[in-house]
Design a protein around this motif. Structure first.
Motif, mmCIF file in Angstrom:
data_model
loop_
_atom_site.group_PDB
_atom_site.id
_atom_site.type_symbol
_atom_site.label_atom_id
_atom_site.label_comp_id
_atom_site.label_asym_id
_atom_site.label_seq_id
_atom_site.Cartn_x
_atom_site.Cartn_y
_atom_site.Cartn_z
ATOM 1 N N LEU A 177 -14.308 -10.344 4.673
ATOM 2 C CA LEU A 177 -13.661 -11.280 3.735
ATOM 3 C C LEU A 177 -13.704 -12.697 4.296
ATOM 4 N N TRP A 224 -7.003 -3.668 -0.387
ATOM 5 C CA TRP A 224 -8.133 -4.525 -0.021
ATOM 6 C C TRP A 224 -8.873 -5.028 -1.252
ATOM 7 N N THR A 264 0.845 -1.193 0.000
ATOM 8 C CA THR A 264 0.000 0.000 0.000
ATOM 9 C C THR A 264 0.878 1.240 0.000
ATOM 10 N N VAL A 302 -2.105 -8.151 3.740
ATOM 11 C CA VAL A 302 -2.460 -6.792 3.349
ATOM 12 C C VAL A 302 -1.650 -5.782 4.164
ATOM 13 N N VAL A 334 -10.520 -1.590 9.172
ATOM 14 C CA VAL A 334 -9.663 -2.747 8.900
ATOM 15 C C VAL A 334 -10.277 -4.013 9.484
ATOM 16 N N ALA A 340 -6.693 -7.666 -2.633
ATOM 17 C CA ALA A 340 -6.830 -8.876 -1.821
ATOM 18 C C ALA A 340 -8.086 -9.666 -2.193
ATOM 19 N N GLN A 341 -9.175 -8.958 -2.448
ATOM 20 C CA GLN A 341 -10.415 -9.626 -2.885
ATOM 21 C C GLN A 341 -10.179 -10.390 -4.186
ATOM 22 N N MET A 397 -13.092 -5.130 7.332
ATOM 23 C CA MET A 397 -12.629 -5.766 6.096
ATOM 24 C C MET A 397 -12.224 -7.211 6.347
ATOM 25 N N VAL A 398 -11.427 -7.436 7.381
ATOM 26 C CA VAL A 398 -10.966 -8.792 7.691
ATOM 27 C C VAL A 398 -12.159 -9.703 7.982
ATOM 28 N N VAL A 443 -1.107 -2.486 5.973
ATOM 29 C CA VAL A 443 -2.055 -1.591 6.648
ATOM 30 C C VAL A 443 -1.300 -0.400 7.209
ATOM 31 N N ASP A 448 -5.757 0.250 -4.216
ATOM 32 C CA ASP A 448 -6.155 -0.097 -2.862
ATOM 33 C C ASP A 448 -5.874 -1.574 -2.596
ATOM 34 N N VAL A 465 -7.035 -13.507 6.180
ATOM 35 C CA VAL A 465 -6.248 -12.374 5.698
ATOM 36 C C VAL A 465 -5.246 -12.003 6.787
#
Length: 342
Positions: free
Chosen positions: A96, A60, A52, A77, A89, A63-64, A92-93, A79, A58, A104
């Motif tokens: 997912l 995230w 990042t 990822v 954050v 990562a998707q 997001m974790v 951060v 981005d 993640v």
């Protein structure tokens, strides 16, 4: 890949690295990320680092894409606290994990390019950034693990009775990695129980710290082939001299407050093949941000074995250019791993 293997030899964990948008045309980027992720997954790697900074996509969303393209690979990822709140954050974790049943991991970044931080009005001193990073990660972890409303009071963050939904399956809790190249980074890693990852010196110069009491890892590129000559041919073709890159590197060194930048810049390598597998030429030409190990399977395995004997168990490799890179790296890791007592 030997990541996570037990039995004869030591147990290690290997990540690769995802391509960055600045290095790949937009029309090709999604498929390139998916391809590198598939190679890494098929090689048995534990995960893949997603960078990042202000100048790339981005992490995230990348990562998707990685999760959708693979079976078991864990995105690692990066951060940076300046970019998003710790609650975001954790959300997001958890999301997912809920959507894909996948883990993640989190690479907690205290610094970055100085101009990027200043452009976002962040002039926090180097060591204070690690204090902030510890609080940030504690909030993320608390939100992910607490079964009741979570509260936190620190210097930089305050949370009062926060609830996180959906809940994350405890089997998918993220591993935390932190830079261990500076004393402040090591303090943060100890506080979090995180893996301290550094940009290593040559293995014989890496003196184990018996008081560290943290899991340790290194960020390093590997170009291994059946013979030294074959490996150096690949290395020279991949990383030719770049005068503009050398000048950019010099400018970056003049303004950085990064401990690892200073440590690596103290050594001057050349483009020529060397009896020493440890090679900083790509870093000095601003073509990548880590040392490389170049040589035959046995030669590279010998260097990796020394790192293993020094206590390093996590390895974050550079971006692979082809499945062959991972195949040959795997052979070197396996030879190194099985010659070190568990």
């Amino acid at each position: 890949m030997v990541s996570g293997m037990v039995g004869r030899g030591v147990n290690i964990r290997v990540y690769t690295t995802s391509p960055q948008t600045k290095d790949v045309p937009a029309a090709d980027y999604a498929e390139r990320v998916a391809a590198v992720a598939r190679w890494s997954d098929e090689a048995g790697c534990h995960g893949i680092l997603v960078y990042t900074d202000n100048g790339i996509a981005d992490p995230w969303l990348v990562a998707q894409l990685i999760i959708q393209s693979t079976q078991a690979l864990s995105p690692l990822v990066a951060v940076q606290p300046v970019y998003m709140a710790p609650y975001a954050v954790a959300k997001m974790v958890a999301t997912l994990g809920y959507l894909h049943g996948r883990r993640v991991d989190l690479n907690m970044v205290a610094g970055g390019f100085r101009k990027d931080l200043l452009s976002l009005a962040d002039d926090t001193p180097h060591d204070d950034r690690y204090v902030r990073l510890v609080e940030y990660a504690q909030v993320v972890r608390g939100l992910l693990t607490s079964n009741k409303p979570f509260s936190f009071e620190g210097k930089y963050y305050r949370v009062v009775n926060a609830r996180l939904e959906p809940r994350l399956d405890e089997r998918l809790l993220p591993g935390f990695l932190v830079s261990g190249s500076s004393p402040a980074g090591m303090v943060a890693a100890r506080a979090l129980g995180a893996t301290a990852v550094k940009y290593p010196q040559p293995p014989l110069q890496e003196v184990p710290d018996p008081g560290a009491v943290v899991a340790a890892g290194i960020r390093v590129g590997v170009i291994a082939r059946p013979t030294d000559d074959e490996a150096w041919e690949v290395a020279h073709d991949r990383f030719p001299a770049d005068r503009l890159g050398q000048l950019t590197h010099a400018v970056a060194m003049s303004v950085t407050d990064s401990e690892w930048h200073r440590q690596l810049s103290a050594r001057k390598d050349s483009e020529q093949a060397s009896a020493d597998p440890y090679w900083l030429w790509p870093f000095q030409n601003y073509q990548t941000f880590c040392p490389y190990l170049v040589g035959s399977h046995d030669r590279v395995a010998g260097e990796l074995r020394l790192y293993l004997e020094g206590g390093f168990r996590t390895f974050v490799l550079d971006v692979p250019r082809s499945p062959d890179d991972l195949h040959h790296a795997n052979l070197a890791f396996e030879r190194a791993r099985t010659t070190v007592a568990a």
